[in-house]
Design an enzyme around this catalytic site. Structure first.
Site, PDB file in Angstrom:
ATOM      1  CG  HIS A 147      55.041  30.232  74.007  1.00 16.77           C
ATOM      2  ND1 HIS A 147      55.011  29.669  72.755  1.00 16.77           N
ATOM      3  CD2 HIS A 147      55.003  31.568  73.815  1.00 16.77           C
ATOM      4  CE1 HIS A 147      54.979  30.629  71.839  1.00 16.77           C
ATOM      5  NE2 HIS A 147      54.971  31.803  72.459  1.00 16.77           N
TER       6      HIS A 147
ATOM      7  CG  ASP B 191      55.446  35.796  73.244  1.00 13.31           C
ATOM      8  OD1 ASP B 191      55.291  34.564  73.147  1.00 13.31           O
ATOM      9  OD2 ASP B 191      56.291  36.428  72.592  1.00 13.31           O
TER      10      ASP B 191
ATOM     11  CG  HIS C  54      63.510  29.219  76.017  1.00  7.31           C
ATOM     12  ND1 HIS C  54      63.483  28.327  74.970  1.00  7.31           N
ATOM     13  CD2 HIS C  54      62.807  30.295  75.589  1.00  7.31           C
ATOM     14  CE1 HIS C  54      62.810  28.845  73.950  1.00  7.31           C
ATOM     15  NE2 HIS C  54      62.372  30.037  74.300  1.00  7.31           N
TER      16      HIS C  54
ATOM     17  CG  HIS D 177      50.920  34.961  72.419  1.00  7.31           C
ATOM     18  ND1 HIS D 177      51.067  35.230  71.081  1.00  7.31           N
ATOM     19  CD2 HIS D 177      52.030  34.262  72.774  1.00  7.31           C
ATOM     20  CE1 HIS D 177      52.211  34.716  70.646  1.00  7.31           C
ATOM     21  NE2 HIS D 177      52.819  34.129  71.665  1.00  7.31           N
TER      22      HIS D 177
ATOM     23  CG  ASN E 245      55.884  27.625  69.896  1.00  3.96           C
ATOM     24  OD1 ASN E 245      55.109  27.507  70.840  1.00  3.96           O
ATOM     25  ND2 ASN E 245      56.956  28.394  69.951  1.00  3.96           N
TER      26      ASN E 245
ATOM     27  CB  ALA F  16      63.745  34.331  71.065  1.00  2.29           C
TER      28      ALA F  16
ATOM     29  CE  LYS G 223      51.659  33.001  66.505  1.00  4.47           C
ATOM     30  NZ  LYS G 223      52.380  32.946  67.764  1.00  4.47           N
TER      31      LYS G 223
ATOM     32  NE  ARG H 150      58.686  26.847  75.879  1.00  8.71           N
ATOM     33  CZ  ARG H 150      58.724  27.731  74.889  1.00  8.71           C
ATOM     34  NH1 ARG H 150      57.910  27.615  73.849  1.00  8.71           N
ATOM     35  NH2 ARG H 150      59.575  28.732  74.927  1.00  8.71           N
TER      36      ARG H 150
ATOM     37  CG  LEU I 251      62.986  36.459  68.172  1.00 10.96           C
ATOM     38  CD1 LEU I 251      63.315  35.192  67.414  1.00 10.96           C
ATOM     39  CD2 LEU I 251      63.487  37.699  67.417  1.00 10.96           C
TER      40      LEU I 251
ATOM     41  CG  HIS J  46      55.944  35.386  65.086  1.00  6.10           C
ATOM     42  ND1 HIS J  46      56.426  35.162  66.348  1.00  6.10           N
ATOM     43  CD2 HIS J  46      56.894  36.106  64.452  1.00  6.10           C
ATOM     44  CE1 HIS J  46      57.621  35.714  66.470  1.00  6.10           C
ATOM     45  NE2 HIS J  46      57.938  36.293  65.320  1.00  6.10           N
TER      46      HIS J  46
ATOM     47  CG  HIS K 258      54.384  38.568  69.797  1.00  4.12           C
ATOM     48  ND1 HIS K 258      54.598  38.782  68.470  1.00  4.12           N
ATOM     49  CD2 HIS K 258      54.488  37.236  69.979  1.00  4.12           C
ATOM     50  CE1 HIS K 258      54.826  37.629  67.880  1.00  4.12           C
ATOM     51  NE2 HIS K 258      54.766  36.677  68.771  1.00  4.12           N
TER      52      HIS K 258
HETATM   53  C1  NCD Z   1      58.528  32.113  71.765  1.00  7.61           C
HETATM   54  C2  NCD Z   1      58.926  30.730  72.254  1.00  7.61           C
HETATM   55  O1  NCD Z   1      59.976  30.594  72.909  1.00  7.61           O
HETATM   56  O2  NCD Z   1      58.192  29.771  72.014  1.00  7.61           O
HETATM   57  N1  NCD Z   1      59.645  33.002  71.920  1.00  7.61           N
HETATM   58  C3  NCD Z   1      59.593  34.351  71.967  1.00  7.61           C
HETATM   59  O3  NCD Z   1      60.658  34.984  72.004  1.00  7.61           O
HETATM   60  N2  NCD Z   1      58.449  35.009  72.002  1.00  7.61           N
HETATM   61  C4  NCD Z   1      58.048  32.028  70.357  1.00  7.61           C
HETATM   62  C5  NCD Z   1      57.348  33.267  69.880  1.00  7.61           C
HETATM   63  O4  NCD Z   1      56.240  33.577  70.327  1.00  7.61           O
HETATM   64  O5  NCD Z   1      57.920  33.963  69.041  1.00  7.61           O
HETATM   65 ZN    ZN Z   2      54.772  33.551  71.509  1.00  9.43          ZN
END
Ligand code: NCD
Ligand code: ZN
Length: 344
Positions: A15, A247, A251, A13, A41, A263, A99, A17, A219, A136, A174
């Site tokens: 991200h 996860d 950002h 899992h 996402n 988050a 997802k 981007r 989150l 999620h 998560h």
């Molecule tokens: C994730 C994100 O920023 O894409 N943020 C997070 O707090 N985990 C989205 C997610 O997995 O909830």
């Molecule tokens: Zn995530």
């Protein structure tokens, strides 16, 4: 033990981007992980097989030469996802899952699922064609306290889905609560959970006591200390139902340190060292390899990943920031000391 050798891990899992962020994030992930399940996402979200394959190509373009890295793709489930799209995805190598973000639950989830009834046909198609459902697991209603949202989702939504779709493979992403741990442990076969490094290391006091620490805001939100204990017990127990999913969610600094911060914790460059710290403290370093590589590979029915990574006991300081295009990215534990380090 001063050296840990692992089969090249699988981050189930993450991200990554898009755009210029890939230039930073993909090399970090590919350095330590041989395979990763990439969350869809983006803005706009990756809702089609064609979109997932195009995104995969953009990721592969940023893998440093000589590095083996396999991105596995997931479609972003919406109320409008058709059974035909599910069938197409299931027939496409490299697309392995769907997802489910409840609409409004987290970053870029506005296009997510507004009610589980609306995706009933898609779930049937996933069960039939063998695509995994990644969840999620949080309700989003205003009347439910943010700390209770995972537990409520399990009772209200996920337990009925797991029962109704008996052949659907489901991953509770998560896991953050003792209730989540119990749900995964006691579910039928074909149900698993990922656990992040930050939920194993921190509880909500770390986020909120005395001062607010925006780089620990993610989150589902960090829970009270006993939930963290339950997560550590699950991750280090040797149960094949629990495996690594960082996860890691980058950002830009300005989107974290502000009014209405986003988050997400960024852990890709440090995740293996962070998990090693947790497993060592629990006296379970010998179980890290299965947690980080073996269990997810088996659950997803994938070939083993070639190669190994070695961690050495060596103190090092996590960088204050990384570049993220023209912006800065603050990793978890920025400027702090870690005790495990990649050996090469
Ligand atoms: C994730 C994100 O920023 O894409 N943020 C997070 O707090 N985990 C989205 C997610 O997995 O909830
Ligand atoms: Zn995530």
């Amino acid at each position: 033990m001063d050296v840990i050798t692992l089969r090249r891990p699988f981050d189930a899992h993450v991200h990554l981007r898009d755009g210029v962020a890939l230039e930073t994030v993909v090399p970090h992930v590919a350095r330590d992980f041989g395979r990763a399940l990439v969350m869809p996402n983006l803005t706009p979200p990756v809702t089609t097989t064609d979109g997932a394959l195009a995104y995969r190509d953009r990721i592969l373009a940023q893998v440093p030469s000589g590095v083996d890295f396999e991105p596995l793709m997931a479609l972003y489930l919406t109320d409008a996802t058709t059974p035909e799209e599910i069938e197409r995805a299931a027939a496409t190598p490299g697309v392995v899952a769907v997802k489910l973000y409840p609409a409004g639950a987290t970053t870029n989830s506005d296009a997510g699922v507004t009610s589980i009834e609306r995706v009933a046909d898609a779930l049937v198609a996933m069960e039939e064609h063998g695509l995994l459902l990644l969840v999620h697991g949080e309700v989003t209603r205003d009347d439910v306290d943010v700390f209770d949202r995972e537990a409520r989702y399990l009772d209200e939504v996920l337990a009925p889905v797991v029962e109704k779709h008996a052949r659907l493979k489901v991953v509770l992403e998560h896991v953050t609560t003792a209730q989540g741990v119990d749900f995964v442990k006691s579910a039928r076969d074909g149900v698993a959970g990922t656990i992040t490094a930050h939920h194993l290391l921190y509880h909500r006091n770390h986020l909120l006591a005395g001062r607010i620490r925006p780089h620990l805001y993610c989150l589902p939100i960090l829970k009270a200390a006993p939930h963290r204990e339950a997560l550590i017990e699950a991750a280090t127990s040797g149960s094949p139902r629990f495996f690594l999913g960082t996860d890691s969610a980058p950002h830009p600094r300005g989107a974290k340190e502000c009014h209405e911060g986003c988050a997400g914790c960024y852990t890709s460059p440090t995740a293996l060292a962070l998990y090693a710290e947790v497993f060592e403290a629990a006296g379970a370093l010998g179980r890290l390899d299965d947690f980080a590589s073996g269990f997810a590979t088996a659950f997803y029915g994938l070939d083993p990943i070639d190669g190994e990574v070695t961690l050495r006991r060596e103190e090092w300081t996590v960088p204050a920031t990384y570049a993220l295009g023209a912006e800065e990215l603050v990793p978890l534990r920025a400027n702090e000391t870690l005790t495990w380090r990649r050996a090469d």
